[in-house]
Structure formats: structure tokens, C-alpha cells
Design a protein around this motif. Sequence first.
Motif, short mmCIF file in Angstrom:
data_model
loop_
_atom_site.label_atom_id
_atom_site.label_comp_id
_atom_site.label_asym_id
_atom_site.label_seq_id
_atom_site.Cartn_x
_atom_site.Cartn_y
_atom_site.Cartn_z
N LEU A 185 -16.62 -62.01 -123.81
CA LEU A 185 -16.28 -60.59 -123.15
C LEU A 185 -15.76 -60.48 -124.69
CD1 LEU A 185 -14.59 -62.56 -120.00
CD2 LEU A 185 -16.39 -60.66 -120.47
N ALA A 186 -15.77 -61.05 -125.33
CA ALA A 186 -14.75 -61.16 -127.25
C ALA A 186 -15.73 -59.74 -127.54
CB ALA A 186 -14.22 -62.34 -127.79
N ASP A 187 -16.68 -60.39 -127.59
CA ASP A 187 -17.51 -59.41 -128.35
C ASP A 187 -18.02 -58.15 -127.98
OD1 ASP A 187 -18.41 -61.64 -129.72
OD2 ASP A 187 -19.84 -62.38 -129.01
N GLN A 188 -17.96 -57.83 -126.39
CA GLN A 188 -18.56 -56.39 -125.64
C GLN A 188 -17.09 -55.99 -126.49
OE1 GLN A 188 -18.54 -57.23 -121.89
NE2 GLN A 188 -20.59 -58.47 -122.29
N ALA A 189 -15.61 -56.64 -125.83
CA ALA A 189 -14.50 -56.16 -127.18
C ALA A 189 -14.35 -55.43 -128.09
CB ALA A 189 -12.90 -56.91 -126.19
N ALA A 190 -15.25 -56.20 -128.26
CA ALA A 190 -14.92 -55.72 -130.41
C ALA A 190 -16.13 -54.08 -130.63
CB ALA A 190 -14.96 -56.83 -131.16
N ALA A 191 -17.34 -54.79 -129.29
CA ALA A 191 -17.73 -53.64 -129.71
C ALA A 191 -17.51 -52.37 -128.37
CB ALA A 191 -19.66 -54.30 -128.71
N TRP A 192 -16.73 -52.59 -128.14
CA TRP A 192 -15.99 -50.82 -127.57
C TRP A 192 -16.18 -50.13 -128.33
CZ3 TRP A 192 -11.19 -48.82 -125.90
CH2 TRP A 192 -11.76 -48.44 -125.39
N VAL A 193 -16.40 -49.36 -127.52
CA VAL A 193 -15.79 -47.57 -128.70
C VAL A 193 -15.02 -46.39 -127.45
CG1 VAL A 193 -16.40 -45.96 -129.62
CG2 VAL A 193 -18.01 -47.67 -130.06
N PRO A 194 -13.71 -46.31 -128.40
CA PRO A 194 -12.90 -45.29 -127.57
C PRO A 194 -13.60 -43.97 -126.52
CG PRO A 194 -11.73 -46.61 -129.17
CD PRO A 194 -13.33 -46.72 -129.27
N PRO A 195 -13.17 -43.87 -125.39
CA PRO A 195 -14.72 -41.77 -125.22
C PRO A 195 -13.96 -41.16 -126.09
CG PRO A 195 -13.22 -43.25 -123.24
CD PRO A 195 -12.40 -43.59 -124.35
N TRP A 196 -12.79 -41.16 -127.01
CA TRP A 196 -12.74 -39.56 -127.55
C TRP A 196 -13.46 -39.93 -129.02
CZ3 TRP A 196 -8.75 -42.85 -125.65
CH2 TRP A 196 -8.40 -43.92 -126.75
N GLU A 197 -13.66 -41.21 -129.75
CA GLU A 197 -14.34 -40.93 -131.33
C GLU A 197 -15.73 -41.14 -130.26
OE1 GLU A 197 -12.77 -44.66 -132.24
OE2 GLU A 197 -11.29 -44.19 -132.55
N ARG A 198 -16.03 -40.99 -129.44
CA ARG A 198 -18.07 -41.64 -128.95
C ARG A 198 -18.45 -40.54 -129.00
NH1 ARG A 198 -17.91 -44.02 -122.81
NH2 ARG A 198 -16.78 -46.74 -123.44
N PRO A 199 -19.68 -40.16 -129.81
CA PRO A 199 -20.72 -38.53 -129.85
C PRO A 199 -20.53 -37.69 -128.77
CG PRO A 199 -21.76 -40.73 -129.96
CD PRO A 199 -20.84 -41.13 -130.18
N ARG A 200 -20.46 -36.47 -128.47
CA ARG A 200 -20.97 -35.85 -127.89
C ARG A 200 -22.12 -35.49 -127.88
NH1 ARG A 200 -15.64 -32.11 -127.57
NH2 ARG A 200 -13.93 -33.30 -127.69
N PRO A 201 -22.53 -35.51 -126.56
CA PRO A 201 -24.09 -34.87 -126.55
C PRO A 201 -23.84 -33.68 -126.84
CG PRO A 201 -23.25 -34.97 -124.26
CD PRO A 201 -22.48 -35.40 -125.34
N PRO A 202 -25.05 -32.92 -127.37
CA PRO A 202 -25.30 -31.96 -127.45
C PRO A 202 -25.27 -30.88 -126.93
CG PRO A 202 -27.38 -32.34 -127.84
CD PRO A 202 -27.14 -34.10 -127.54
N ALA A 203 -25.07 -29.58 -126.38
CA ALA A 203 -24.88 -29.13 -125.86
C ALA A 203 -25.99 -27.68 -125.43
CB ALA A 203 -23.84 -27.49 -126.03
N PRO A 204 -26.34 -27.67 -124.28
CA PRO A 204 -27.42 -26.94 -123.94
C PRO A 204 -27.24 -25.23 -124.57
CG PRO A 204 -26.31 -27.25 -122.21
CD PRO A 204 -26.08 -27.99 -123.12
N THR A 205 -28.75 -24.45 -125.26
CA THR A 205 -28.80 -23.92 -125.34
C THR A 205 -29.22 -22.78 -124.91
OG1 THR A 205 -30.59 -24.08 -126.77
CG2 THR A 205 -28.75 -24.54 -128.49
N ALA A 206 -29.48 -21.60 -124.83
CA ALA A 206 -29.78 -20.09 -124.24
C ALA A 206 -31.07 -20.16 -124.30
CB ALA A 206 -29.54 -18.41 -124.63
#
Length: 306
Positions: free
Chosen positions: A10-31
Motif C-alpha cells: 500500500l505504501a508503494d502504491q501511495a508513493a507511485a500515485w500521480v494526481p489527475p491534474w499532473e497526469r499527461p492528457r491523451p492527444p485529441a483526435p484531429t480532423a
Amino acid sequence: MSDEERRDSLADQAAAWVPPWERPRPPAPTASEVVETAPGADGGPDSAKIAGEPSEPGAGEPGAGAGEPGAGAGEPGAGESAEGEPGAVEPGAEGAGEGGVADVPRRQAVGRRRAPVEPEPAPVLSDAELRGALEAILLVVDEPVSELVLAQVLEQQAERVGPMLDEIAAGYTAAGHGFELRRAAGGWRLYTRPEYATYVERFVLDGQSVRLTQAALETLAVVAYKQPVTRSRISAIRGVNCDGVIRTLVTRGLVEECGTETDSGAFLYRTTTLFLEKLGLNTVDELPPLAPFLPDDVEELADATR
């Protein structure tokens, strides 16, 4: 698993957890991304999918996502040509209307507005046509008509109507016709000439007398020169009761009520446009002055009545 191992996990999982606002966003689909239809589907909204978007829980694993050869956006012919040009959306791919390229023309069409249609301007009449139209209207009017009304009926500028009426009147006078065009009661109307009045009276009256009585003429003269005036004032000037005569003049349309007196509340009377029309006058200011018709001892008579 022991309690210590569980706490370490559980400690390892808590240390590896990344907040949602710091996660990389997936690329938006283009036309240019493909809108493809699943094999065997009927082309409905549920079958339209954007290439590269996982459709099953295991689509993110290697070999099952957008990077798999022949199944992702890189496959030629699915929505892109071999040269990289964007292809056309297949018929039935209705799901692409939400946020996709197919939704753009529809939105633009909604915002279009038609330009207001301006009415066509009225045709400008020539001088000959304007003259003939005015003469035709003046032959059928039963009361004087103003220049503004004539301009509105003919849809012409009022600046042209006035000079044309003056020209028509001058032409009738120069030609010596038995009628003339005169301005009366704020408008224009055709009248017979005074020199032919006896013949017109003989034809119209045919021996019948429709003239006003002497009392009616006197009362009408008082109203014309003293207007607005009350009944009591008229009676005081004439020296007799004039209620019946006033009713006769009102019935014939020569006199009308025009309000009440401020002090006494009595009705006020004035002459009408029919009175001006019958006398051939434009305004009451054209009435002849009374001074030449007054007696020489008018001041003595006035003092005697006080």
C-alpha cells in the motif's frame, strides 16, 4: 501475504500515485483521423468509432490498439488516402456528427440569415402622365384634396405635385374653360367660374330655393367673424335667441362645436371646412373686412347698448 507485506504494498502504491491534474492528457483526435465502421455493423451511430480509441477493455495492450498494423489510423484507405489526404466520411457514420468534421457544415448552415428584401421603388411618372393622373383624380373628388394626399396616392414626390397643380390651373385660365382649379379649404378642387354661375344655378336649383334665411346668414356671419364664440355671445350680438338657428347651421355642416369656454363651460362654435368650400376660401383670414360695412355712428350705438 502478511500484514507487513500488505502495508509495504500500500505504501508503494501511495508513493507511485500521480494526481489527475499532473497526469499527461491523451492527444485529441484531429480532423484527418478516420471514422470507421465496425465489420458486420449496419452503419448506425453505435458502429462509428474514431481510430485509435480503444473499443474493448483489452484494446490498450500491445497488438490490439491503434499501433497494430492494419487496424489503426495508419492503415491506408480507412479514412485517409495513401498520400495522407483526408478521405470522405462513409454514409451512415452518424456518430461523427458529435464533435467531428461532419458537424461543421450543419452548424454553419444554421447561422446563415437571408438578407432583407427591399421593396421596388415606384416608377417616376413623366410630366404628361402626372398631369393626366391629377386631372382624373380631381374630377371625382367631392371635397378639396391636399397636395400631400395626391402625392401619396400617385407615389410621387410632393415637390412635383404642387407646381404641376399651379400649371394646370394656369392652363385652364388661359384656355378660357368654364371651370377652374382653385385652392380652397387647404386643398385643391375644380370649380365652375363665377361668370357662369347663373346658368349653373338654373340647372341645379331648377326653381327650388335652398338659400339660408336672413337669420341663418346673420348668425353664420357672427360665428365666422367672432369664432370661437358661444351661443349667449351670438344672441347678445344679434339681440335675439339663436339656439334654433345654431342647430340648423350645425345640421347643414356649416358650423361645429370646438370645445367649451373655460369660465362658464358653455360650448364654443366655429365654421367648418364646408363653409370655406362653399365660399371658395382657403382660410377664414380671407374673409372681407367689416369696417366698410359698419355705420358711421357705430361707437354711439355701442355706448347706447351698454
